[in-house]
Write an enzyme that holds these catalytic residues in place. Structure first.
Site, mmCIF file in Angstrom:
data_model
loop_
_atom_site.group_PDB
_atom_site.id
_atom_site.type_symbol
_atom_site.label_atom_id
_atom_site.label_comp_id
_atom_site.label_asym_id
_atom_site.label_seq_id
_atom_site.Cartn_x
_atom_site.Cartn_y
_atom_site.Cartn_z
ATOM 1 C CG HIS A 136 -55.215 -35.707 27.970
ATOM 2 N ND1 HIS A 136 -55.997 -34.669 27.550
ATOM 3 C CD2 HIS A 136 -54.059 -35.151 28.401
ATOM 4 C CE1 HIS A 136 -55.342 -33.532 27.700
ATOM 5 N NE2 HIS A 136 -54.172 -33.779 28.222
HETATM 6 C C1 UD1 Z 1 -48.814 -34.580 28.240
HETATM 7 C C2 UD1 Z 1 -48.769 -33.294 29.068
HETATM 8 C C3 UD1 Z 1 -50.161 -32.665 29.087
HETATM 9 C C4 UD1 Z 1 -50.717 -32.505 27.696
HETATM 10 C C5 UD1 Z 1 -50.702 -33.855 27.007
HETATM 11 C C6 UD1 Z 1 -51.265 -33.832 25.609
HETATM 12 C C7 UD1 Z 1 -47.174 -33.261 30.946
HETATM 13 C C8 UD1 Z 1 -47.057 -33.288 32.412
HETATM 14 N N1 UD1 Z 1 -48.374 -33.531 30.438
HETATM 15 O O1 UD1 Z 1 -49.633 -35.501 28.932
HETATM 16 O O2 UD1 Z 1 -50.062 -31.396 29.693
HETATM 17 O O3 UD1 Z 1 -52.029 -32.002 27.780
HETATM 18 O O4 UD1 Z 1 -49.343 -34.303 26.959
HETATM 19 O O5 UD1 Z 1 -51.262 -35.107 25.088
HETATM 20 O O6 UD1 Z 1 -46.208 -32.972 30.276
HETATM 21 N N2 UD1 Z 1 -47.860 -42.081 24.937
HETATM 22 C C9 UD1 Z 1 -47.913 -42.747 23.738
HETATM 23 N N3 UD1 Z 1 -47.352 -42.141 22.655
HETATM 24 C C10 UD1 Z 1 -46.739 -40.943 22.718
HETATM 25 C C11 UD1 Z 1 -46.672 -40.283 23.951
HETATM 26 C C12 UD1 Z 1 -47.245 -40.863 25.052
HETATM 27 O O7 UD1 Z 1 -48.461 -43.818 23.627
HETATM 28 O O8 UD1 Z 1 -46.248 -40.467 21.670
HETATM 29 C C13 UD1 Z 1 -48.495 -42.696 26.100
HETATM 30 C C14 UD1 Z 1 -47.481 -43.400 26.987
HETATM 31 O O9 UD1 Z 1 -48.055 -44.557 27.450
HETATM 32 C C15 UD1 Z 1 -47.305 -42.427 28.129
HETATM 33 C C16 UD1 Z 1 -48.673 -41.762 28.202
HETATM 34 O O10 UD1 Z 1 -49.137 -41.719 26.870
HETATM 35 O O11 UD1 Z 1 -46.925 -43.044 29.309
HETATM 36 C C17 UD1 Z 1 -48.619 -40.377 28.773
HETATM 37 O O12 UD1 Z 1 -47.700 -39.559 28.044
HETATM 38 P P1 UD1 Z 1 -47.007 -38.301 28.764
HETATM 39 O O13 UD1 Z 1 -46.249 -37.474 27.807
HETATM 40 O O14 UD1 Z 1 -46.291 -38.750 29.966
HETATM 41 O O15 UD1 Z 1 -48.249 -37.464 29.296
HETATM 42 P P2 UD1 Z 1 -49.619 -37.051 28.592
HETATM 43 O O16 UD1 Z 1 -50.709 -37.678 29.362
HETATM 44 O O17 UD1 Z 1 -49.605 -37.250 27.106
#
Ligand code: UD1
Length: 390
Positions: A223
């Site tokens: 990821h």
């Molecule tokens: C975040 C953390 C990362 C951690 C990861 C675990 C930061 C900078 N990054 O990254 O350190 O390893 O979480 O998962 O804080 N999304 C969903 N459902 C959710 C949450 C997110 O579909 O419940 C999707 C959305 O499209 C979103 C994308 O995932 O834009 C990324 O989510 P985000 O929390 O921004 O970062 P992660 O890549 O999950």
């Protein structure tokens, strides 16, 4: 003599979670606060950075986390907007509850955002999993770690190298306490409850026969933006995974970020469903079961590097660096980046029984959260500058 009670603290301990990797760290901490004598009264804040059933609610259930007392519902956005929104919504919660300190874990945007709000209001910040450094400032998590540690008041570390990193950055060693790894507290507490791999596959209508007669398989998770946000990079990664899958069936537990990249770049056909079981994000007990029985794990996750080391399962980390060097030095982890030769060599070694066996690092013993509770209580009574005791 009147027994001491936590009512002598000036307010509750405010504990913050935001994203999936925070939940397994906070669960044992909350349990240890409740079991401590005197009890450390805690309030749980969920920023809502992760909000899906799969990424959040299920993990709460699996880990026995109480429902959050406060939910900030920030959701997904750019780094700037997400961080700002957490800050904006956290401030009134802090004002309303007047905690004696704020406990943050890990390195996600919510960790830094709540830290910034609290320190500027002179509320002491306690950082669990402090001092880890990849020395790669292109990782958003590295920025979150460096900044959080600079301003946090009490820093709990998972491995001894973390204190050296902190000292190099001018952090006073008096603020640092080597407590061990709370993530491994969760792992050891839940290992006996882990779901079987066959049940997890069946729950998604996948025939466990895909894993072959011997039931050997690799687990894949990816990821990191550096691996999944660029089309050519992701194509390379999926190509190598295809070569691995030709030798060993894979269970690919796909993060929403990765799924959306694969769809956006039209790379879905690179995943062969006869060799790769594709799963959505899993509950904690399902993931633990998958990992525990795996022949190997291919990942870019920080947490999985630690969990595989604790389980003694060989891990090939698809990154060129790690903020968790002990997993390489003592554990089962090998850094392979996106180097096809290194990945295939690593897989071949493991499959022939020559993978790293490793040993479990110091204080990854299931009792880290208890040590944190004991130290925090003492610190709040005697050491925290800004804490007024009544
Ligand atoms: C975040 C953390 C990362 C951690 C990861 C675990 C930061 C900078 N990054 O990254 O350190 O390893 O979480 O998962 O804080 N999304 C969903 N459902 C959710 C949450 C997110 O579909 O419940 C999707 C959305 O499209 C979103 C994308 O995932 O834009 C990324 O989510 P985000 O929390 O921004 O970062 P992660 O890549 O999950």
């Amino acid at each position: 003599m009147k027994p001491e009670t936590a009512a002598t603290l000036s307010g509750p301990v405010m504990c913050v979670v935001g994203a999936r990797p925070n939940f397994m760290k906070m669960a044992p901490i909350l349990r240890a606060f409740a079991a401590h004598r005197p009890v450390l009264p805690a309030l749980l804040v969920h920023t809502g950075q992760h909000y899906d059933q799969d990424m959040s609610d299920r993990l709460f259930d699996d880990l026995g986390l109480p429902r959050p007392d406060i939910n900030l519902d920030v959701g997904s956005a750019s780094h700037a907007v997400q961080t700002a929104e957490v800050m904006r919504r956290f401030e009134p919660a802090l004002d309303a509850h007047r905690p004696c300190c704020v406990v943050v874990v890990g390195d996600v945007n919510s960790t830094l955002a709540c830290t910034l709000v609290a320190v500027k209001k002179n509320v002491p910040v306690v950082h669990v999993e402090a001092g880890l450094r990849s020395y790669d400032r292109k990782m958003p998590e590295e920025i979150n770690r460096v900044l959080t540690d600079q301003v946090a008041d009490r820093l709990y570390t998972t491995e001894r190298s973390a204190a050296d990193n902190l000292q190099r950055e001018g952090v006073d060693v008096e603020r640092v306490c080597f407590s061990g790894n709370v993530m491994i507290d969760s792992l050891l507490a839940n290992r006996v409850h882990a779901r079987s791999t066959a049940d997890t596959l069946r729950a998604h209508r996948i025939d466990p026969g895909l894993l072959g007669q011997q039931g050997r398989y690799g687990v894949v998770t990816l990821h990191r933006p550096s691996n999944v946000d660029d089309a050519e990079t992701l194509r390379t990664v999926l190509g190598v995974l295809g070569e691995v899958a030709a030798q060993l069936p894979l269970v690919f537990v796909m993060h929403p970020r990765t799924r959306s990249s694969i769809e956006r770049f039209g790379l879905g056909a690179m995943v062969d469903p006869t060799r790769v079981a594709l799963l959505p994000p899993q509950g904690y007990l399902e993931m633990l079961g998958l990992l525990d029985r795996a022949t190997l794990v291919l990942t870019d996750s920080g947490g999985l590097q630690e969990e595989t080391t604790a389980l003694g399962v060989p891990c090939l980390t698809m990154r060129s660096n790690t903020e968790r060097p002990i997993t390489v030095e003592q554990g089962t982890n090998t850094l392979v980046g996106r180097d096809r030769t290194a990945i295939l060599r690593g897989v071949a070694e493991i499959m022939s029984g020559q993978g790293k066996r490793g040993r479990v690092p110091e204080l990854w013993d299931g009792h880290a959260a208890e040590r944190i509770a004991a130290d925090l209580w003492q610190w709040l009574r005697h050491g925290a500058n800004a804490v007024s005791l009544v």
